[in-house]
Scaffold this motif. Structure first.
Motif, PDB file in Angstrom:
ATOM      1  N   VAL A  35       0.687  -1.222  -0.161  1.00 28.65           N
ATOM      2  CA  VAL A  35      -0.065   0.054   0.091  1.00 28.65           C
ATOM      3  C   VAL A  35       0.864   1.299  -0.034  1.00 28.65           C
ATOM      4  CG1 VAL A  35      -1.895  -1.231   1.290  1.00 28.65           C
ATOM      5  CG2 VAL A  35      -0.460   0.203   2.463  1.00 28.65           C
ATOM      6  N   LEU A  36       1.977   0.999   0.149  1.00 26.90           N
ATOM      7  CA  LEU A  36       3.047   2.227   0.285  1.00 26.90           C
ATOM      8  C   LEU A  36       3.719   2.620  -1.239  1.00 26.90           C
ATOM      9  CD1 LEU A  36       4.996   1.762   3.476  1.00 26.90           C
ATOM     10  CD2 LEU A  36       3.218   3.006   3.264  1.00 26.90           C
ATOM     11  N   TYR A  53       7.934  11.184   3.116  1.00 27.52           N
ATOM     12  CA  TYR A  53       6.496  10.814   2.934  1.00 27.52           C
ATOM     13  C   TYR A  53       6.244   9.621   1.975  1.00 27.52           C
ATOM     14  CZ  TYR A  53       5.370  14.910   5.751  1.00 27.52           C
ATOM     15  OH  TYR A  53       5.068  15.616   6.749  1.00 27.52           O
ATOM     16  N   TYR A  54       5.182   8.850   2.413  1.00 29.94           N
ATOM     17  CA  TYR A  54       4.543   7.783   1.328  1.00 29.94           C
ATOM     18  C   TYR A  54       3.168   8.199   1.069  1.00 29.94           C
ATOM     19  CZ  TYR A  54       8.034   4.181   2.904  1.00 29.94           C
ATOM     20  OH  TYR A  54       9.150   3.612   3.148  1.00 29.94           O
ATOM     21  N   SER A  55       2.790   7.916  -0.004  1.00 30.96           N
ATOM     22  CA  SER A  55       1.454   7.901  -0.299  1.00 30.96           C
ATOM     23  C   SER A  55       0.808   6.752   0.004  1.00 30.96           C
ATOM     24  CB  SER A  55       0.941   8.477  -1.729  1.00 30.96           C
ATOM     25  OG  SER A  55       1.293   9.699  -1.892  1.00 30.96           O
ATOM     26  N   LEU A  56      -0.689   6.485   0.055  1.00 31.53           N
ATOM     27  CA  LEU A  56      -0.921   5.035   0.088  1.00 31.53           C
ATOM     28  C   LEU A  56      -2.161   4.845  -0.828  1.00 31.53           C
ATOM     29  CD1 LEU A  56      -2.314   5.521   3.995  1.00 31.53           C
ATOM     30  CD2 LEU A  56      -0.398   4.402   3.124  1.00 31.53           C
ATOM     31  N   ARG A  57      -2.009   3.676  -1.462  1.00 39.14           N
ATOM     32  CA  ARG A  57      -2.789   3.070  -2.544  1.00 39.14           C
ATOM     33  C   ARG A  57      -3.674   1.743  -2.235  1.00 39.14           C
ATOM     34  NH1 ARG A  57       0.029   3.123  -7.890  1.00 39.14           N
ATOM     35  NH2 ARG A  57      -0.048   5.516  -7.549  1.00 39.14           N
ATOM     36  N   ALA A  58      -4.893   1.714  -2.479  1.00 38.69           N
ATOM     37  CA  ALA A  58      -5.355   0.300  -2.309  1.00 38.69           C
ATOM     38  C   ALA A  58      -6.789   0.498  -2.810  1.00 38.69           C
ATOM     39  CB  ALA A  58      -5.433  -0.173  -0.541  1.00 38.69           C
ATOM     40  N   ALA A  64      -2.569  10.911  -1.068  1.00 42.26           N
ATOM     41  CA  ALA A  64      -1.208  11.428  -1.129  1.00 42.26           C
ATOM     42  C   ALA A  64      -0.455  11.747   0.303  1.00 42.26           C
ATOM     43  CB  ALA A  64      -1.440  12.735  -2.134  1.00 42.26           C
ATOM     44  N   ASP A  65       0.502  11.494   0.248  1.00 43.42           N
ATOM     45  CA  ASP A  65       1.472  11.747   1.628  1.00 43.42           C
ATOM     46  C   ASP A  65       0.619  11.576   2.696  1.00 43.42           C
ATOM     47  OD1 ASP A  65       3.213  12.708  -0.300  1.00 43.42           O
ATOM     48  OD2 ASP A  65       2.411  14.860  -0.154  1.00 43.42           O
ATOM     49  N   ALA A  66       0.236  10.492   2.811  1.00 44.35           N
ATOM     50  CA  ALA A  66      -0.645  10.095   4.046  1.00 44.35           C
ATOM     51  C   ALA A  66       0.165   9.437   5.230  1.00 44.35           C
ATOM     52  CB  ALA A  66      -1.767   9.172   3.753  1.00 44.35           C
TER      53      ALA A  66
END
Length: 94
Positions: A35-36, A53-58, A64-66
């Protein structure tokens, strides 16, 4: 055991968290790598140092930048080295 939940999915879980300024910092190894997404965003905290930072994706959604981490924290913040914290839209359940 603390769990970080985003979009109804557990994205991190560990009984070895560090709480700093109201944020739970999870060991990097306990955060789901799938998810990163690395981000180019950086900020600076006067006493912790430079944050990355990392954004999250799922499930087709992106935040963004969560998530953020301190790859080389200042000495007073060494407890957060190799740990990831999340924005408030990621729920941490204890």
């Amino acid at each position: 055991m603390p769990k970080a939940i985003w979009n109804d999915e557990v994205i991190a879980e560990s009984d070895d968290t560090v709480v700093l300024e109201g944020n739970y910092y999870f060991p990097r190894a306990s955060v789901r790598a799938d998810v990163l997404i690395p981000s180019d965003t950086h900020t600076v905290c006067p006493w912790k140092g430079k944050a990355s930072y990392y954004s999250l994706r799922a499930e087709g959604q992106t935040a963004a930048d969560a998530a953020w981490y301190y790859p080389d924290p200042k000495p007073d913040a060494s407890a957060v080295r190799d740990r990831v914290a999340f924005r408030k839209d990621v729920t941490v359940e204890i």
